[in-house]
Design a protein around this motif. Sequence first.
Motif, PDB file in Angstrom:
ATOM      1  N   ARG A 328      17.620  -5.647  71.631  1.00  0.00           N
ATOM      2  CA  ARG A 328      18.302  -4.921  70.757  1.00  0.00           C
ATOM      3  C   ARG A 328      18.139  -5.883  69.283  1.00  0.00           C
ATOM      4  O   ARG A 328      17.905  -5.159  68.295  1.00  0.00           O
ATOM      5  N   GLU A 329      18.425  -6.936  69.344  1.00  0.00           N
ATOM      6  CA  GLU A 329      18.190  -7.860  68.245  1.00  0.00           C
ATOM      7  C   GLU A 329      17.059  -8.202  67.841  1.00  0.00           C
ATOM      8  O   GLU A 329      16.861  -7.897  66.643  1.00  0.00           O
ATOM      9  N   PRO A 330      16.056  -8.616  68.486  1.00  0.00           N
ATOM     10  CA  PRO A 330      14.723  -8.727  68.027  1.00  0.00           C
ATOM     11  C   PRO A 330      14.053  -7.284  67.212  1.00  0.00           C
ATOM     12  O   PRO A 330      13.516  -7.068  66.281  1.00  0.00           O
ATOM     13  N   ARG A 331      14.506  -5.916  67.910  1.00  0.00           N
ATOM     14  CA  ARG A 331      14.028  -4.852  67.446  1.00  0.00           C
ATOM     15  C   ARG A 331      14.780  -4.416  65.998  1.00  0.00           C
ATOM     16  O   ARG A 331      13.720  -4.208  65.026  1.00  0.00           O
ATOM     17  N   GLU A 332      15.961  -4.646  65.748  1.00  0.00           N
ATOM     18  CA  GLU A 332      16.525  -4.660  64.561  1.00  0.00           C
ATOM     19  C   GLU A 332      15.711  -5.722  63.405  1.00  0.00           C
ATOM     20  O   GLU A 332      15.633  -5.137  62.338  1.00  0.00           O
ATOM     21  N   ASN A 333      15.680  -6.996  63.899  1.00  0.00           N
ATOM     22  CA  ASN A 333      15.078  -7.783  62.952  1.00  0.00           C
ATOM     23  C   ASN A 333      13.701  -7.678  62.618  1.00  0.00           C
ATOM     24  O   ASN A 333      13.378  -7.553  61.391  1.00  0.00           O
ATOM     25  N   PHE A 334      12.825  -7.190  63.642  1.00  0.00           N
ATOM     26  CA  PHE A 334      11.546  -6.659  63.392  1.00  0.00           C
ATOM     27  C   PHE A 334      11.347  -5.777  62.539  1.00  0.00           C
ATOM     28  O   PHE A 334      10.818  -5.534  61.323  1.00  0.00           O
ATOM     29  N   ASN A 335      12.325  -4.500  62.368  1.00  0.00           N
ATOM     30  CA  ASN A 335      12.144  -3.248  61.643  1.00  0.00           C
ATOM     31  C   ASN A 335      12.707  -3.620  60.375  1.00  0.00           C
ATOM     32  O   ASN A 335      12.354  -3.253  59.131  1.00  0.00           O
ATOM     33  N   MET A 336      13.481  -4.658  60.219  1.00  0.00           N
ATOM     34  CA  MET A 336      13.969  -5.642  58.704  1.00  0.00           C
ATOM     35  C   MET A 336      12.721  -6.184  58.107  1.00  0.00           C
ATOM     36  O   MET A 336      12.558  -5.745  57.027  1.00  0.00           O
ATOM     37  N   TYR A 337      12.051  -7.101  58.798  1.00  0.00           N
ATOM     38  CA  TYR A 337      11.094  -7.900  58.245  1.00  0.00           C
ATOM     39  C   TYR A 337       9.772  -7.279  57.912  1.00  0.00           C
ATOM     40  O   TYR A 337       9.158  -7.327  56.985  1.00  0.00           O
ATOM     41  N   ILE A 338       9.404  -6.149  58.795  1.00  0.00           N
ATOM     42  CA  ILE A 338       8.373  -5.338  58.344  1.00  0.00           C
ATOM     43  C   ILE A 338       8.173  -4.662  57.232  1.00  0.00           C
ATOM     44  O   ILE A 338       7.286  -4.466  56.810  1.00  0.00           O
ATOM     45  N   LYS A 339       9.479  -4.559  56.947  1.00  0.00           N
ATOM     46  CA  LYS A 339       9.592  -3.555  55.493  1.00  0.00           C
ATOM     47  C   LYS A 339       9.608  -4.482  54.390  1.00  0.00           C
ATOM     48  O   LYS A 339       9.826  -3.870  53.264  1.00  0.00           O
ATOM     49  N   ASP A 340       9.319  -5.845  54.550  1.00  0.00           N
ATOM     50  CA  ASP A 340       9.432  -6.790  53.538  1.00  0.00           C
ATOM     51  C   ASP A 340       8.264  -7.735  53.614  1.00  0.00           C
ATOM     52  O   ASP A 340       8.231  -8.689  53.928  1.00  0.00           O
ATOM     53  N   PRO A 341       6.871  -7.016  53.230  1.00  0.00           N
ATOM     54  CA  PRO A 341       5.680  -7.670  53.138  1.00  0.00           C
ATOM     55  C   PRO A 341       5.767  -8.966  52.411  1.00  0.00           C
ATOM     56  O   PRO A 341       5.030 -10.124  52.721  1.00  0.00           O
ATOM     57  N   HIS A 342       6.383  -8.811  51.197  1.00  0.00           N
ATOM     58  CA  HIS A 342       6.346  -9.966  50.336  1.00  0.00           C
ATOM     59  C   HIS A 342       6.974 -11.161  50.949  1.00  0.00           C
ATOM     60  O   HIS A 342       6.327 -12.203  50.705  1.00  0.00           O
ATOM     61  N   TYR A 343       8.100 -11.082  51.627  1.00  0.00           N
ATOM     62  CA  TYR A 343       8.699 -12.153  52.269  1.00  0.00           C
ATOM     63  C   TYR A 343       7.625 -12.857  53.565  1.00  0.00           C
ATOM     64  O   TYR A 343       7.693 -13.945  53.364  1.00  0.00           O
ATOM     65  N   LEU A 344       7.149 -11.855  54.133  1.00  0.00           N
ATOM     66  CA  LEU A 344       6.278 -12.394  55.092  1.00  0.00           C
ATOM     67  C   LEU A 344       4.824 -13.145  54.534  1.00  0.00           C
ATOM     68  O   LEU A 344       4.617 -14.219  55.079  1.00  0.00           O
ATOM     69  N   GLU A 345       4.576 -12.739  53.486  1.00  0.00           N
ATOM     70  CA  GLU A 345       3.280 -13.619  52.716  1.00  0.00           C
ATOM     71  C   GLU A 345       4.100 -14.866  52.160  1.00  0.00           C
ATOM     72  O   GLU A 345       3.337 -15.823  52.415  1.00  0.00           O
ATOM     73  N   GLN A 346       5.207 -14.912  51.751  1.00  0.00           N
ATOM     74  CA  GLN A 346       5.733 -16.259  51.179  1.00  0.00           C
ATOM     75  C   GLN A 346       5.975 -17.235  52.273  1.00  0.00           C
ATOM     76  O   GLN A 346       5.782 -18.313  52.239  1.00  0.00           O
ATOM     77  N   VAL A 347       6.388 -16.629  53.388  1.00  0.00           N
ATOM     78  CA  VAL A 347       6.572 -17.451  54.673  1.00  0.00           C
ATOM     79  C   VAL A 347       5.329 -18.207  55.209  1.00  0.00           C
ATOM     80  O   VAL A 347       5.033 -19.441  55.416  1.00  0.00           O
ATOM     81  N   SER A 348       4.295 -17.286  55.217  1.00  0.00           N
ATOM     82  CA  SER A 348       2.980 -17.550  55.467  1.00  0.00           C
ATOM     83  C   SER A 348       2.228 -18.618  54.569  1.00  0.00           C
ATOM     84  O   SER A 348       1.601 -19.594  54.801  1.00  0.00           O
TER      85      SER A 348
END
Length: 372
Positions: A328-348
């Motif tokens: 449940r929690e990983p699913r909710e988190n994934f759906n949140m993060y995948i909608k924010d590509p800018h944040y993913l790029e910042q982390v990387s």
Amino acid sequence: MLRLCRPIWGARGLSKTVKTTDYKINTTNIPENSVIFSMVQPTGRFHLGNYLGSVRVWKDLCDLKRPDCKLIFGVADLHAITIPIPNGQKLRQNRAEATASILSLGIDPSKAIIFNQSQVHQHAELHWLLSTLAPMGLLNRMTQWKSKSNLKYGADEESLGNVKLGLFSYPVLQAADILLYHSTHVPVGDDQAQHLELARTLGQSFNRMFKKEALVLPTTILAPTKRILSLLDPTSKMSKSDSNQNATIYLNEEPDSIVNKVKKAMTDSISHSFYYDPNTRPAVSNLINIVSGIQRTSISEVEKDISHFRSHSDFKKYVSEILVEALREPRENFNMYIKDPHYLEQVSKKGAEAASELAEKNLKQIKDLMGF
């Protein structure tokens, strides 16, 4: 000429360099001043096999992080292209989904370096330097390139000739990944233990040649969970590339989909008793193994829990309920993060900067010894 040799790496040879953790890693598994390194290939969103194989250990390590330890976790996108991906956008999407999956499990970028392998050029450079020390015979005995090439023992010369160099030599790149950071411990799935031993062998060869302990020889950390297998074919491991997606459960799987996939999962003709026996009951044993991994309990404890079931439907309902709640929690988190590509790029990007600083310092020492 390549020859398809039978593997010679056995448990006895690995026993001194491989540690199997308890169902949850603890501080005794992490000596002082450790550098813990691990990577995962970006095949997209994670499935249960990725999660229980090694990546959940990353979360445990973050929770136990001490100031004297370094955690370095990467998305191995250079490894991903050893099976050619003719669509660049597909690789970019897979990479984003892998990063989102890492974050969705609670792996904290303020405690661990999270980066894309291709962002740190020192990986490829050390790969070349180590390849000058890597014996063809050792690489020929690796098993992964054979399985990924769908080669059988006794394959003909034409089939062997079609194997790509990148796939054949990628264990050397994996060794470079690990040795580049002076990694002391590497959490991996059991299918990678052979490659970790190769990394140690190349490190020892380098140190002997240059008469200095320049490369740290890593210890392999294995999770206790056995390999997670396909829900529809327990002779194969769970995989995103399975032609029938009912065989695979993803971390962001919706509850109804989890229930439907478990309902369709292979079992066997015995419906009055459920127990673990991978030889005679591989499909049932796979489901028991999944529950054991998710709950962090022993196989025997799961067997006690299911001892009163007298039908496949009751057993599968039990498995489904555990998976739905755990994901449940990983699913909710994934759906949140995948909608924010800018944040993913910042982390990387931030992670790559930190990784590059460490990598350049260590590679300079290696190159100085070699005369560069």
